[in-house]
Design an enzyme around this catalytic site. Sequence first.
Site, PDB file in Angstrom:
ATOM      1  N   GLU A   1     -31.611  -3.890  15.637  1.00  0.00           N
ATOM      2  CA  GLU A   1     -30.196  -3.509  15.679  1.00  0.00           C
ATOM      3  C   GLU A   1     -29.711  -3.385  17.117  1.00  0.00           C
ATOM      4  O   GLU A   1     -28.618  -3.850  17.466  1.00  0.00           O
ATOM      5  CB  GLU A   1     -29.982  -2.186  14.938  1.00  0.00           C
ATOM      6  CG  GLU A   1     -28.505  -1.838  14.812  1.00  0.00           C
ATOM      7  CD  GLU A   1     -28.242  -0.338  14.738  1.00  0.00           C
ATOM      8  OE1 GLU A   1     -27.186   0.030  14.207  1.00  0.00           O
ATOM      9  OE2 GLU A   1     -29.074   0.440  15.232  1.00  0.00           O
TER      10      GLU A   1
ATOM     11  N   ASN B   1     -19.934  -2.474  11.861  1.00  0.00           N
ATOM     12  CA  ASN B   1     -20.786  -1.964  12.943  1.00  0.00           C
ATOM     13  C   ASN B   1     -20.084  -1.018  13.913  1.00  0.00           C
ATOM     14  O   ASN B   1     -20.682  -0.626  14.914  1.00  0.00           O
ATOM     15  CB  ASN B   1     -21.359  -3.141  13.750  1.00  0.00           C
ATOM     16  CG  ASN B   1     -22.483  -3.845  13.016  1.00  0.00           C
ATOM     17  OD1 ASN B   1     -23.534  -3.272  12.762  1.00  0.00           O
ATOM     18  ND2 ASN B   1     -22.249  -5.093  12.645  1.00  0.00           N
TER      19      ASN B   1
ATOM     20  N   CYS C   1      -6.586  -4.886  -1.526  1.00  0.00           N
ATOM     21  CA  CYS C   1      -7.717  -5.726  -1.121  1.00  0.00           C
ATOM     22  C   CYS C   1      -8.519  -6.290  -2.288  1.00  0.00           C
ATOM     23  O   CYS C   1      -8.916  -7.450  -2.268  1.00  0.00           O
ATOM     24  CB  CYS C   1      -8.624  -4.965  -0.153  1.00  0.00           C
ATOM     25  SG  CYS C   1      -9.629  -3.661  -0.899  1.00  0.00           S
TER      26      CYS C   1
ATOM     27  N   HIS D   1     -13.582  -1.616   1.399  1.00  0.00           N
ATOM     28  CA  HIS D   1     -12.765  -2.823   1.559  1.00  0.00           C
ATOM     29  C   HIS D   1     -13.481  -3.975   0.868  1.00  0.00           C
ATOM     30  O   HIS D   1     -14.701  -4.140   1.014  1.00  0.00           O
ATOM     31  CB  HIS D   1     -12.541  -3.148   3.033  1.00  0.00           C
ATOM     32  CG  HIS D   1     -11.746  -4.406   3.251  1.00  0.00           C
ATOM     33  ND1 HIS D   1     -10.550  -4.634   2.624  1.00  0.00           N
ATOM     34  CD2 HIS D   1     -11.998  -5.516   4.001  1.00  0.00           C
ATOM     35  CE1 HIS D   1     -10.089  -5.817   2.979  1.00  0.00           C
ATOM     36  NE2 HIS D   1     -10.953  -6.374   3.811  1.00  0.00           N
TER      37      HIS D   1
ATOM     38  N   ASP E   1     -11.741 -13.656   3.736  1.00  0.00           N
ATOM     39  CA  ASP E   1     -10.970 -12.467   3.372  1.00  0.00           C
ATOM     40  C   ASP E   1      -9.493 -12.819   3.390  1.00  0.00           C
ATOM     41  O   ASP E   1      -8.961 -13.265   4.410  1.00  0.00           O
ATOM     42  CB  ASP E   1     -11.262 -11.338   4.371  1.00  0.00           C
ATOM     43  CG  ASP E   1     -10.704  -9.992   3.932  1.00  0.00           C
ATOM     44  OD1 ASP E   1      -9.953  -9.957   2.927  1.00  0.00           O
ATOM     45  OD2 ASP E   1     -11.008  -8.977   4.582  1.00  0.00           O
TER      46      ASP E   1
ATOM     47  N   TYR F   1      -6.625   4.763   0.020  1.00  0.00           N
ATOM     48  CA  TYR F   1      -8.032   4.366   0.155  1.00  0.00           C
ATOM     49  C   TYR F   1      -8.285   3.666   1.496  1.00  0.00           C
ATOM     50  O   TYR F   1      -9.429   3.490   1.907  1.00  0.00           O
ATOM     51  CB  TYR F   1      -8.459   3.471  -1.011  1.00  0.00           C
ATOM     52  CG  TYR F   1      -8.077   2.016  -0.888  1.00  0.00           C
ATOM     53  CD1 TYR F   1      -8.973   1.075  -0.378  1.00  0.00           C
ATOM     54  CD2 TYR F   1      -6.819   1.558  -1.284  1.00  0.00           C
ATOM     55  CE1 TYR F   1      -8.626  -0.259  -0.260  1.00  0.00           C
ATOM     56  CE2 TYR F   1      -6.472   0.232  -1.177  1.00  0.00           C
ATOM     57  CZ  TYR F   1      -7.379  -0.680  -0.665  1.00  0.00           C
ATOM     58  OH  TYR F   1      -7.030  -2.004  -0.557  1.00  0.00           O
TER      59      TYR F   1
ATOM     60  N   GLU G   1     -30.493   0.901  10.700  1.00  0.00           N
ATOM     61  CA  GLU G   1     -29.903   1.724  11.755  1.00  0.00           C
ATOM     62  C   GLU G   1     -30.999   2.283  12.664  1.00  0.00           C
ATOM     63  O   GLU G   1     -32.000   2.830  12.197  1.00  0.00           O
ATOM     64  CB  GLU G   1     -29.111   2.890  11.143  1.00  0.00           C
ATOM     65  CG  GLU G   1     -27.945   2.469  10.270  1.00  0.00           C
ATOM     66  CD  GLU G   1     -26.742   2.008  11.073  1.00  0.00           C
ATOM     67  OE1 GLU G   1     -26.806   2.059  12.318  1.00  0.00           O
ATOM     68  OE2 GLU G   1     -25.743   1.586  10.455  1.00  0.00           O
TER      69      GLU G   1
ATOM     70  N   TRP H   1       0.835  -1.204   0.000  1.00  0.00           N
ATOM     71  CA  TRP H   1       0.000   0.000   0.000  1.00  0.00           C
ATOM     72  C   TRP H   1       0.877   1.265   0.000  1.00  0.00           C
ATOM     73  O   TRP H   1       0.366   2.359   0.205  1.00  0.00           O
ATOM     74  CB  TRP H   1      -0.904   0.003   1.238  1.00  0.00           C
ATOM     75  CG  TRP H   1      -2.075  -0.917   1.135  1.00  0.00           C
ATOM     76  CD1 TRP H   1      -3.358  -0.569   0.789  1.00  0.00           C
ATOM     77  CD2 TRP H   1      -2.118  -2.323   1.394  1.00  0.00           C
ATOM     78  NE1 TRP H   1      -4.173  -1.675   0.796  1.00  0.00           N
ATOM     79  CE2 TRP H   1      -3.440  -2.767   1.164  1.00  0.00           C
ATOM     80  CE3 TRP H   1      -1.165  -3.259   1.770  1.00  0.00           C
ATOM     81  CZ2 TRP H   1      -3.836  -4.095   1.325  1.00  0.00           C
ATOM     82  CZ3 TRP H   1      -1.551  -4.582   1.927  1.00  0.00           C
ATOM     83  CH2 TRP H   1      -2.865  -4.986   1.705  1.00  0.00           C
TER      84      TRP H   1
ATOM     85  N   ASP I   1     -18.642   2.151  15.887  1.00  0.00           N
ATOM     86  CA  ASP I   1     -19.002   3.561  16.073  1.00  0.00           C
ATOM     87  C   ASP I   1     -17.761   4.413  15.868  1.00  0.00           C
ATOM     88  O   ASP I   1     -16.656   4.015  16.255  1.00  0.00           O
ATOM     89  CB  ASP I   1     -19.539   3.798  17.486  1.00  0.00           C
ATOM     90  CG  ASP I   1     -20.820   3.028  17.754  1.00  0.00           C
ATOM     91  OD1 ASP I   1     -21.552   2.744  16.795  1.00  0.00           O
ATOM     92  OD2 ASP I   1     -21.067   2.698  18.936  1.00  0.00           O
TER      93      ASP I   1
END
Length: 680
Positions: A502, A448, A326, A385, A408, A568, A497, A291, A450
Amino acid sequence: MSDEATIAAPSPAPPAPTGPPPKVTNRGRAAAPAASANSETSDIPEYEYFIQPGPRGYPPLTEYLDISEVDMMKRPDESNKIAHHTALYHSDYLIVRRGQEFQVKITFSRPYKPAEDKFALEFVIGSSPQFSKGTYVPVFPTKQRQTTWEGRITNTSDNVVTMAITPAANCIVGKYQMYVAVVTPYGIRRTRKESTRDILAFDAVFLDDETERQECVMTEMGIIYHGSYDDIAERDWNYGQFNYGILDSCLYIMDRAEMPITNRGDPIKIVRVASAMLNSRDDEGVLVGNWSGDYTYGVAPTSWTGSTDILLTYNSSKMPVCYAQCWVYAAVFNTFLRCLGIPSRVVTNYYSAHDNDGNLKTDIIMDENGKIDRNRTRDSIWNYHCWNECYMSRPDLPPGFGGWQVVDATPQETSDGMYRCGPASVQAIKHGQICFPFDAAFVFAEINSDVVFHSRRKDGTLEPVRVNRTHVGRLVLTKSPGDVTRRDITDQYKFAEGSTEERTVLEKAEEYGCKREKSSPPAADVDVVLPNLEISVGDNFELNVEFENKSDERRTVDAYISGSVVYYTGVAIEIFLYLTDKKEVAIVESKKYMKRLVEQANLHFIVTGKIRETGLIITAMKVVTLRNPKLIIEVSGRGKVSEEMIATVEFTNPFSFNLENVYIRMEGPGMMEPKSRYYR
């Protein structure tokens, strides 16, 4: 009188060994080495006698039934490849799917007599075949004697017998050697070992949606989404899973990982091993991640157009291929999965959290005046990603958690000591069951987390001043099956959301150890908004900042606007813009950012401010992906088979300066192999 003893001088110590230690074998630990290479084969004897030799040796077996010819029926127009949907593979092998019947024609020296003659087909894989391990499988033509692979005679005509074989649905995935063995009173006579009778059994993971199955197994061209959430870009990719040599390359990847042959019947284990082997961090795997922006010793990740070159180069050189990011990892992994018959697709998550602390918080540190402290901000949010989803059952999990699984290959964090991720059930991620293997908690955090803004006091303590609970995992996309449009699958990963579901999911995730931000700082009564921008590389542009006062009183904001050139991955390279004045319009000149740009040309703007009257913090973030000039491809010619066509690539330089070190790469799937040209 005294006794005297002579003591010899000590001999010098042996020289210390140099170089790496020799590879330790399993001598003394196991009776035979574990078979871990499909390429290593065993020599099955052509003659295997039941009796001891007499004075004149063994008796001849020529008077009994003999094998004249074996037809694997592997031409593209024959029944095996048509029935198994493997006609597209450019391969010398017969390729069949597990659990599905295929046929073989055997020509004997005389007509076959079921009452007198006994024969079997033997399928062998690995260096130490054993019936109990599933690496030696005899298949008999009679109902009275069957094994895990079923056999039956479907037709006899003169000396020719057509036999149908059904491999076990959970048999080992790999390349088998097939022998025809005839049993006589004195022993067994077999066909000689020949590569023309190699047969490759591979995975048939059932996906009952025909359109989805065609897209996720059979389609060779795909679209990978990148850019930013509000400015989505597309990248075409040639997966090329049916190209010549790709199947051998995929088998070599499992050999290189020294994956035990006996584990290769389980798609869960296959994709977990491949997730580690597609990157080179711990095991000299397929691709080297880079990267940095310096790709001197390899190919820039943005230059790749397909997987074929990468996999063939790895198979021939036995060395990792440079370089990947990625989407390259995801694209090559997709080729691996589809080549082995595992339904798969590339998925893009916009605003993907890479959390360094293992919690559900992405922390951004500011000083007491609201200015971003980039030196202390360690967590990053990737603009996007890419990972993979593959479809399979999960007998290791409770019912309901099979189906799409996240895998992944991008080396982000270690899992069980290696850089890999998954398979993690998408259903488990959506419902907060992050205790289920493998790596569900990591993927859960990617969509998810915050975003928590902390104010750092002079004594070094941090106070949460703003929490954005909707920024991460804003959009999850994949290609629509059978179409060139994009498909929003965000609702497969998370509930709406702010919904009751949720909140329940987040509480469930906390029960399993995922920590999230508990505090709820009071909301400011001033909103700040950065509008969407469509800017081309080299343009000057205006950055408008909109403040909206939602109170009935006057508000004064001390605002800071910072602009950074970023990868990115969200990692900043250099700040090119920093304003502290009260202007709501910032003029951004191209000369300030052009020399600092890296590939994908991302600019990241953050507006932070402090309301004087209330002391509350306001924030806004915007990623602007600068648009590159477009390439135009024109094809001349009538487009007839065996007639030459000319493809012309046109590019208009929009800048006032000459471009240097230009690298063009081009391929035409099924028509033209990858070609490249370099212009100084």
